[in-house]
Design a protein around this motif. Structure first.
Motif, PDB file in Angstrom:
ATOM      1  N   GLN A 117      30.716 -16.746  34.883  1.00 30.90           N
ATOM      2  CA  GLN A 117      31.579 -17.588  35.706  1.00 30.90           C
ATOM      3  C   GLN A 117      33.020 -17.522  35.219  1.00 30.90           C
ATOM      4  OE1 GLN A 117      30.369 -21.708  36.044  1.00 30.90           O
ATOM      5  NE2 GLN A 117      31.490 -21.899  37.959  1.00 30.90           N
ATOM      6  N   SER A 118      33.198 -17.501  33.911  1.00 28.55           N
ATOM      7  CA  SER A 118      34.540 -17.413  33.346  1.00 28.55           C
ATOM      8  C   SER A 118      35.197 -16.093  33.724  1.00 28.55           C
ATOM      9  CB  SER A 118      34.461 -17.535  31.822  1.00 28.55           C
ATOM     10  OG  SER A 118      35.731 -17.376  31.234  1.00 28.55           O
ATOM     11  N   GLU A 119      34.415 -15.020  33.710  1.00 28.22           N
ATOM     12  CA  GLU A 119      34.956 -13.700  34.040  1.00 28.22           C
ATOM     13  C   GLU A 119      35.352 -13.603  35.506  1.00 28.22           C
ATOM     14  OE1 GLU A 119      33.786  -8.968  33.468  1.00 28.22           O
ATOM     15  OE2 GLU A 119      32.563 -10.545  32.570  1.00 28.22           O
ATOM     16  N   LEU A 120      34.666 -14.344  36.358  1.00 28.40           N
ATOM     17  CA  LEU A 120      34.941 -14.272  37.789  1.00 28.40           C
ATOM     18  C   LEU A 120      35.884 -15.358  38.284  1.00 28.40           C
ATOM     19  CD1 LEU A 120      31.393 -13.452  39.248  1.00 28.40           C
ATOM     20  CD2 LEU A 120      33.300 -11.902  38.801  1.00 28.40           C
ATOM     21  N   SER A 121      36.270 -16.286  37.403  1.00 33.26           N
ATOM     22  CA  SER A 121      37.153 -17.380  37.818  1.00 33.26           C
ATOM     23  C   SER A 121      38.537 -16.849  38.185  1.00 33.26           C
ATOM     24  CB  SER A 121      37.281 -18.418  36.697  1.00 33.26           C
ATOM     25  OG  SER A 121      36.062 -19.068  36.471  1.00 33.26           O
ATOM     26  N   ASP A 122      39.083 -17.418  39.231  1.00 32.83           N
ATOM     27  CA  ASP A 122      40.418 -17.026  39.699  1.00 32.83           C
ATOM     28  C   ASP A 122      41.419 -18.109  39.301  1.00 32.83           C
ATOM     29  OD1 ASP A 122      42.698 -16.238  40.982  1.00 32.83           O
ATOM     30  OD2 ASP A 122      41.810 -16.137  42.978  1.00 32.83           O
ATOM     31  N   ASN A 155      44.341 -18.494  40.100  1.00 34.22           N
ATOM     32  CA  ASN A 155      45.231 -18.841  41.205  1.00 34.22           C
ATOM     33  C   ASN A 155      44.540 -19.662  42.286  1.00 34.22           C
ATOM     34  OD1 ASN A 155      47.412 -17.302  40.098  1.00 34.22           O
ATOM     35  ND2 ASN A 155      46.393 -15.436  40.824  1.00 34.22           N
ATOM     36  N   SER A 156      43.243 -19.922  42.076  1.00 35.96           N
ATOM     37  CA  SER A 156      42.487 -20.676  43.075  1.00 35.96           C
ATOM     38  C   SER A 156      42.285 -22.110  42.591  1.00 35.96           C
ATOM     39  CB  SER A 156      41.119 -20.020  43.313  1.00 35.96           C
ATOM     40  OG  SER A 156      40.339 -20.808  44.196  1.00 35.96           O
ATOM     41  N   PRO A 157      42.458 -23.103  43.472  1.00 38.49           N
ATOM     42  CA  PRO A 157      42.296 -24.506  43.088  1.00 38.49           C
ATOM     43  C   PRO A 157      40.853 -24.845  42.718  1.00 38.49           C
ATOM     44  CG  PRO A 157      42.525 -24.304  45.455  1.00 38.49           C
ATOM     45  CD  PRO A 157      42.842 -22.962  44.877  1.00 38.49           C
ATOM     46  N   SER A 158      39.895 -24.076  43.191  1.00 35.98           N
ATOM     47  CA  SER A 158      38.487 -24.329  42.871  1.00 35.98           C
ATOM     48  C   SER A 158      37.760 -22.987  42.792  1.00 35.98           C
ATOM     49  CB  SER A 158      37.836 -25.208  43.943  1.00 35.98           C
ATOM     50  OG  SER A 158      37.865 -24.578  45.205  1.00 35.98           O
ATOM     51  N   ASP A 159      36.750 -22.929  41.962  1.00 34.85           N
ATOM     52  CA  ASP A 159      36.009 -21.692  41.807  1.00 34.85           C
ATOM     53  C   ASP A 159      35.287 -21.313  43.092  1.00 34.85           C
ATOM     54  OD1 ASP A 159      35.059 -22.397  38.370  1.00 34.85           O
ATOM     55  OD2 ASP A 159      36.788 -21.325  39.179  1.00 34.85           O
ATOM     56  N   LYS A 160      35.375 -20.051  43.425  1.00 36.96           N
ATOM     57  CA  LYS A 160      34.732 -19.540  44.631  1.00 36.96           C
ATOM     58  C   LYS A 160      33.234 -19.361  44.423  1.00 36.96           C
ATOM     59  CE  LYS A 160      34.930 -15.467  47.681  1.00 36.96           C
ATOM     60  NZ  LYS A 160      35.629 -14.188  47.939  1.00 36.96           N
ATOM     61  N   HIS A 161      32.844 -19.067  43.196  1.00 35.10           N
ATOM     62  CA  HIS A 161      31.452 -18.742  42.893  1.00 35.10           C
ATOM     63  C   HIS A 161      30.707 -19.937  42.296  1.00 35.10           C
ATOM     64  CE1 HIS A 161      32.882 -14.707  43.673  1.00 35.10           C
ATOM     65  NE2 HIS A 161      33.790 -14.850  42.727  1.00 35.10           N
ATOM     66  N   LEU A 162      29.396 -19.837  42.262  1.00 30.58           N
ATOM     67  CA  LEU A 162      28.558 -20.931  41.759  1.00 30.58           C
ATOM     68  C   LEU A 162      27.460 -20.356  40.873  1.00 30.58           C
ATOM     69  CD1 LEU A 162      27.667 -23.943  41.850  1.00 30.58           C
ATOM     70  CD2 LEU A 162      26.268 -23.339  43.850  1.00 30.58           C
ATOM     71  N   GLY A 210      35.031  -8.925  47.121  1.00 32.19           N
ATOM     72  CA  GLY A 210      35.479 -10.091  47.865  1.00 32.19           C
ATOM     73  C   GLY A 210      34.392 -11.020  48.353  1.00 32.19           C
ATOM     74  N   HIS A 211      33.149 -10.782  47.944  1.00 33.50           N
ATOM     75  CA  HIS A 211      32.044 -11.633  48.374  1.00 33.50           C
ATOM     76  C   HIS A 211      31.850 -12.798  47.409  1.00 33.50           C
ATOM     77  CE1 HIS A 211      31.018  -8.650  51.404  1.00 33.50           C
ATOM     78  NE2 HIS A 211      31.128  -7.732  50.455  1.00 33.50           N
ATOM     79  N   THR A 212      31.259 -13.875  47.889  1.00 37.09           N
ATOM     80  CA  THR A 212      30.979 -15.049  47.065  1.00 37.09           C
ATOM     81  C   THR A 212      29.622 -14.883  46.393  1.00 37.09           C
ATOM     82  OG1 THR A 212      32.265 -16.519  48.497  1.00 37.09           O
ATOM     83  CG2 THR A 212      30.602 -17.542  47.079  1.00 37.09           C
TER      84      THR A 212
END
Length: 270
Positions: free
Chosen positions: A50-55, A57-64, A33-35
């Protein structure tokens, strides 16, 4: 300062996140659950992570995920600027070996190269990107190869500290993890440049620990020997006898998230 995992979700910056230990740790921390803010010199590997961690259901990616070369002061300066602009000061900075570091040495070596994975920086600035020289006696190590080891393993950490510690000083909290090695606490034939660089990491860590204010900490972390592509390039088939990056990351994530200011200056092993 309380343990980092005791105060909710954290933002963790991992250098060399495209492969091996860096990638495994990024996946494990995201799972918890960490960014994750990941950087490496290979953009396609970052895109894959990044693709593997993309959600979906989220309007924007949490990770960078950002391309950066820790050997370049200018590149790290730009990394710090973009990270601050998009995510603010990370809680933890972790550094790992970039896959491209291997390609640099492939151009100069003519026989098999011994390599040891290193994970570098932790708590806010964690410096881990690193590389190793080919198996050779010191007088047979080419100048370019020696410089690559020092520039990556020592100057790379210094560049990260130069640009991220000032950001952390504002809050006077955060933990920096510098990836070290068992060969940063002992010597070994044929890998003198690598050993020298990791002894430098240990000395740098202990010295910077005396410069940080209360509430902050810097730690040298030895990840041990892990079964990765890099280890296989050194150990051959015997690399399969060592633990997988995913198993290491499970333990490392817990240790890293539990580091506190009381650990300042420590040399630890996962």
């Amino acid at each position: 300062m309380s343990a980092l995992n005791g105060v909710g979700s954290r933002t963790v910056l991992i250098t060399g996140a495209g492969k091996g230990l860096g990638r495994a740790l990024a996946l494990e921390l995201a799972k918890k659950g960490h960014t994750v803010i990941g950087c490496a010199r290979t953009q396609d590997r970052l895109n894959s992570l990044q693709s593997e961690l993309s959600d979906p259901n989220s309007p924007s990616d949490k990770h960078l995920f950002l391309s950066a070369d820790v050997r370049s002061n200018g590149s790290v300066e730009e990394l710090a600027r973009v990270v601050m602009e998009k995510k603010g000061v990370p809680d933890i900075i972790e550094g790992f070996l970039s896959p491209n570091d291997l390609q640099v040495l492939e151009k100069t070596r003519s026989k098999s190269v011994a390599r040891d994975l290193k994970t570098n920086i932790k708590v806010v600035p964690v410096n881990n990107a690193g590389t190793i020289n080919r198996n050779n006696r010191i007088w047979e190590v080419p100048e370019e190869e020696f410089d690559t080891v020092i520039d990556t393993n020592v100057k790379g950490i210094a560049n990260m500290l130069r640009h991220f510690i000032p950001l952390m000083l504002v809050r006077k909290q955060g933990i920096i993890v510098n990836m070290s090695s068992g060969w940063g606490r002992s010597g070994a034939a044929l890998v003198a440049p690598y050993c020298a660089s990791k002894w430098a990491v240990e000395g740098l860590t202990r010295s910077v620990a005396k410069e940080l204010p209360d509430g902050m900490a810097i730690i040298a972390l030895n990840p041990g020997v892990i079964n990765t592509d890099m280890l296989a390039s050194c150990f051959g088939n015997s690399a399969s006898g060592y633990q997988a990056p995913e198993a290491w990351a499970l333990k490392a994530a817990t240790m890293i998230l539990n580091l506190t200011a009381a650990d300042n200056g420590a040399s630890l092993t996962v």
